[in-house]
Enzyme design. Structure first.
Site, PDB file in Angstrom:
ATOM      1  N   LYS A 176      -8.307   7.194   5.828  1.00 24.73           N
ATOM      2  CA  LYS A 176      -7.200   6.320   5.515  1.00 24.73           C
ATOM      3  C   LYS A 176      -7.467   5.166   4.590  1.00 24.73           C
ATOM      4  O   LYS A 176      -8.432   4.392   5.174  1.00 24.73           O
ATOM      5  CB  LYS A 176      -6.473   5.997   6.817  1.00 24.73           C
ATOM      6  CG  LYS A 176      -5.705   7.273   7.403  1.00 24.73           C
ATOM      7  CD  LYS A 176      -4.735   6.834   8.223  1.00 24.73           C
ATOM      8  CE  LYS A 176      -3.930   7.996   8.855  1.00 24.73           C
ATOM      9  NZ  LYS A 176      -3.115   7.966  10.024  1.00 24.73           N
ATOM     10  N   SER A 205      -2.369   0.495  -4.573  1.00 29.18           N
ATOM     11  CA  SER A 205      -2.862   1.733  -3.708  1.00 29.18           C
ATOM     12  C   SER A 205      -4.166   2.261  -4.316  1.00 29.18           C
ATOM     13  O   SER A 205      -4.488   1.912  -5.750  1.00 29.18           O
ATOM     14  CB  SER A 205      -1.995   2.925  -3.724  1.00 29.18           C
ATOM     15  OG  SER A 205      -2.467   4.297  -3.235  1.00 29.18           O
ATOM     16  N   ALA A 206      -5.232   2.885  -3.430  1.00 32.63           N
ATOM     17  CA  ALA A 206      -6.297   3.484  -3.847  1.00 32.63           C
ATOM     18  C   ALA A 206      -6.176   4.751  -4.823  1.00 32.63           C
ATOM     19  O   ALA A 206      -6.919   5.488  -5.164  1.00 32.63           O
ATOM     20  CB  ALA A 206      -7.363   3.686  -2.457  1.00 32.63           C
ATOM     21  N   LYS A 235     -11.010  -0.899  -2.048  1.00 36.35           N
ATOM     22  CA  LYS A 235     -10.641  -1.826  -0.796  1.00 36.35           C
ATOM     23  C   LYS A 235     -11.820  -1.462   0.213  1.00 36.35           C
ATOM     24  O   LYS A 235     -12.304  -0.340   0.437  1.00 36.35           O
ATOM     25  CB  LYS A 235      -9.449  -1.549   0.000  1.00 36.35           C
ATOM     26  CG  LYS A 235      -8.183  -1.488  -1.089  1.00 36.35           C
ATOM     27  CD  LYS A 235      -6.790  -0.982  -0.329  1.00 36.35           C
ATOM     28  CE  LYS A 235      -5.840  -0.800  -1.016  1.00 36.35           C
ATOM     29  NZ  LYS A 235      -4.572   0.068  -0.554  1.00 36.35           N
ATOM     30  N   ASP A 246       0.967  -1.170   0.082  1.00 34.51           N
ATOM     31  CA  ASP A 246       0.010   0.014  -0.048  1.00 34.51           C
ATOM     32  C   ASP A 246       1.021   1.292   0.000  1.00 34.51           C
ATOM     33  O   ASP A 246       2.055   1.062   0.550  1.00 34.51           O
ATOM     34  CB  ASP A 246      -0.807  -0.006   1.263  1.00 34.51           C
ATOM     35  CG  ASP A 246      -1.849   1.339   1.488  1.00 34.51           C
ATOM     36  OD1 ASP A 246      -2.347   1.669   0.583  1.00 34.51           O
ATOM     37  OD2 ASP A 246      -1.670   1.901   2.562  1.00 34.51           O
ATOM     38  N   LEU A 247       0.349   2.330  -0.242  1.00 31.63           N
ATOM     39  CA  LEU A 247       1.157   3.637  -0.512  1.00 31.63           C
ATOM     40  C   LEU A 247       1.183   4.482   0.780  1.00 31.63           C
ATOM     41  O   LEU A 247       2.137   4.486   1.668  1.00 31.63           O
ATOM     42  CB  LEU A 247       1.010   4.295  -1.736  1.00 31.63           C
ATOM     43  CG  LEU A 247       1.739   5.547  -1.933  1.00 31.63           C
ATOM     44  CD1 LEU A 247       3.291   5.160  -2.174  1.00 31.63           C
ATOM     45  CD2 LEU A 247       1.250   6.180  -3.201  1.00 31.63           C
ATOM     46  N   ASP A 248      -0.054   5.361   0.979  1.00 30.93           N
ATOM     47  CA  ASP A 248      -0.085   6.045   1.907  1.00 30.93           C
ATOM     48  C   ASP A 248      -0.282   5.173   3.399  1.00 30.93           C
ATOM     49  O   ASP A 248      -1.127   4.334   3.364  1.00 30.93           O
ATOM     50  CB  ASP A 248      -1.556   6.809   1.682  1.00 30.93           C
ATOM     51  CG  ASP A 248      -1.917   7.602   2.922  1.00 30.93           C
ATOM     52  OD1 ASP A 248      -0.929   8.222   3.452  1.00 30.93           O
ATOM     53  OD2 ASP A 248      -3.009   7.960   3.363  1.00 30.93           O
ATOM     54  N   GLU A 279       0.010  -3.325   4.499  1.00 31.39           N
ATOM     55  CA  GLU A 279      -1.132  -2.393   4.453  1.00 31.39           C
ATOM     56  C   GLU A 279      -1.344  -1.594   6.220  1.00 31.39           C
ATOM     57  O   GLU A 279      -0.820  -2.339   7.181  1.00 31.39           O
ATOM     58  CB  GLU A 279      -2.468  -3.120   4.447  1.00 31.39           C
ATOM     59  CG  GLU A 279      -3.185  -2.987   3.126  1.00 31.39           C
ATOM     60  CD  GLU A 279      -3.722  -1.613   2.982  1.00 31.39           C
ATOM     61  OE1 GLU A 279      -3.909  -0.873   3.792  1.00 31.39           O
ATOM     62  OE2 GLU A 279      -4.053  -1.500   1.690  1.00 31.39           O
ATOM     63  N   ASP A 280      -1.613  -0.500   5.902  1.00 34.08           N
ATOM     64  CA  ASP A 280      -2.006   0.314   7.125  1.00 34.08           C
ATOM     65  C   ASP A 280      -3.350   0.173   7.553  1.00 34.08           C
ATOM     66  O   ASP A 280      -3.807   0.750   8.651  1.00 34.08           O
ATOM     67  CB  ASP A 280      -1.284   1.589   7.194  1.00 34.08           C
ATOM     68  CG  ASP A 280      -2.019   2.597   6.294  1.00 34.08           C
ATOM     69  OD1 ASP A 280      -2.553   2.223   5.258  1.00 34.08           O
ATOM     70  OD2 ASP A 280      -2.178   3.517   6.636  1.00 34.08           O
ATOM     71  N   THR A 328       1.378  10.317   3.520  1.00 33.81           N
ATOM     72  CA  THR A 328       0.834  11.214   2.820  1.00 33.81           C
ATOM     73  C   THR A 328      -0.627  11.968   3.416  1.00 33.81           C
ATOM     74  O   THR A 328      -1.270  12.589   3.152  1.00 33.81           O
ATOM     75  CB  THR A 328       0.702  11.118   1.360  1.00 33.81           C
ATOM     76  OG1 THR A 328       0.343   9.738   1.416  1.00 33.81           O
ATOM     77  CG2 THR A 328       1.495  11.203   0.602  1.00 33.81           C
TER      78      THR A 328
HETATM   79  P1  B16 Z   1      -6.163   9.967  -4.202  1.00 31.84           P
HETATM   80  P2  B16 Z   1      -3.644   4.232   0.221  1.00 31.84           P
HETATM   81  C1  B16 Z   1      -5.441   6.161  -0.085  1.00 31.84           C
HETATM   82  O1  B16 Z   1      -4.089   5.701  -0.524  1.00 31.84           O
HETATM   83  C2  B16 Z   1      -5.371   7.062   0.961  1.00 31.84           C
HETATM   84  O2  B16 Z   1      -5.180   6.263   2.164  1.00 31.84           O
HETATM   85  C3  B16 Z   1      -6.790   7.849   1.142  1.00 31.84           C
HETATM   86  O3  B16 Z   1      -6.669   8.688   2.085  1.00 31.84           O
HETATM   87  C4  B16 Z   1      -6.725   8.573  -0.164  1.00 31.84           C
HETATM   88  O4  B16 Z   1      -8.151   8.995  -0.155  1.00 31.84           O
HETATM   89  C5  B16 Z   1      -6.879   7.727  -1.359  1.00 31.84           C
HETATM   90  O5  B16 Z   1      -5.759   6.921  -1.189  1.00 31.84           O
HETATM   91  C6  B16 Z   1      -7.206   8.192  -2.605  1.00 31.84           C
HETATM   92  O6  B16 Z   1      -6.321   9.080  -2.833  1.00 31.84           O
HETATM   93  O7  B16 Z   1      -7.063  10.973  -3.735  1.00 31.84           O
HETATM   94  O8  B16 Z   1      -4.763  10.676  -4.282  1.00 31.84           O
HETATM   95  O9  B16 Z   1      -6.600   9.316  -5.218  1.00 31.84           O
HETATM   96  O10 B16 Z   1      -3.556   4.201   1.543  1.00 31.84           O
HETATM   97  O11 B16 Z   1      -4.615   3.372  -0.353  1.00 31.84           O
HETATM   98  O12 B16 Z   1      -2.198   4.155  -0.543  1.00 31.84           O
HETATM   99 MG    MG Z   2      -2.828   3.289   3.393  1.00 27.72          MG
END
Ligand code: B16
Ligand code: MG
Length: 214
Positions: free
Chosen positions: A45, A114-115, A145, A9-11, A169-170, A17
């Site tokens: 998150k 990542s999302a 997810k 996962d990224l964030d 994953e967090d 972020t």
């Molecule tokens: P964006 P992850 C997620 O990242 C974030 O945790 C979540 O807060 C955010 O809304 C989502 O990405 C979408 O991000 O607006 O940049 O498309 O944890 O799945 O890496």
């Molecule tokens: Mg995350």
């Protein structure tokens, strides 16, 4: 060792972020005349951009048409992109790059799951792109997810069956998605949030490859 691929996962795993998402959502809430706290931000998150907006608006007790919501999400994203365009290597979370290097040296495949729709900008700024064999993000999947789509697609692109994959994953929804994909799940962060994971780590600092033994 059975594990042949790691999906990150990224964030919250590679980089924090969340603090920039928070600043941008707070700015939007302020414009809409309500307060958005750091505690509220925890609910966003791992959640997709539009689903995050719905949560934010419910906190403010506001409702908008779909068209207006798209405009609000675009506005938030513009601010968010401004913040993350200043990211650099110093913001990679401790131990992450060392661990990626160890995986590469040992022939274990690496994917992003990542999302975020901004993952390329983030990985480019962190100079981490060359480590990844495939990058699956919010631009490539339609189901958020806890749906396992993002991780299943990563495994497919790597050509590795799910049972040989580990997800880092967090977020609880991400752990749930990994388990639905029939993968091992390692939670990064708090034991309370990540109850369903197979293992938990505080961070990647000093992490050795034996973490991949199940
Ligand atoms: P964006 P992850 C997620 O990242 C974030 O945790 C979540 O807060 C955010 O809304 C989502 O990405 C979408 O991000 O607006 O940049 O498309 O944890 O799945 O890496
Ligand atoms: Mg995350």
């Amino acid at each position: 060792m059975n594990i042949k691929a790691c999906i990150f996962d990224l964030d919250g795993v590679i980089v924090d972020t969340a603090k920039y998402h928070y600043l941008a959502w707070k700015r939007l809430a302020k414009e809409l005349n309500f307060d958005f706290t750091e505690k509220d931000n925890e609910r966003l998150k791992g959640v997709s951009r539009m689903a995050s907006l719905d949560i934010l608006l419910s906190i403010g007790g506001l409702s908008f048409s779909e068209k207006e919501k798209i405009k609000l999400a675009e506005k938030k994203n513009k601010w968010y992109v401004e913040y993350i365009s200043k990211l650099d290597k110093n913001e990679i979370l401790p131990g992450v790059e060392d661990f990626l290097r160890k995986l590469k040296q040992n022939g274990i495949k690496i994917a992003l799951g990542s999302a975020s729709k901004n993952s390329m900008l983030i990985l480019n700024n962190l100079q981490l792109v060359p480590y990844f064999d495939t990058i699956i993000d919010g631009n490539k999947v339609s189901k958020a997810k806890p749906d396992p789509e993002v991780f299943l697609l990563a495994a497919k692109e790597l050509n590795i069956p799910s049972e040989y994959c580990v997800v880092f994953e967090d977020a609880e929804a991400g752990i749930e998605a990994a388990k639905k994909a029939n993968m091992k799940a390692i939670g990064v962060g708090s034991k309370d949030i990540l109850k369903k994971s197979d293992k938990i780590i505080d961070c990647f600092k000093g992490l050795e490859l034996n973490i991949l033994e199940f």
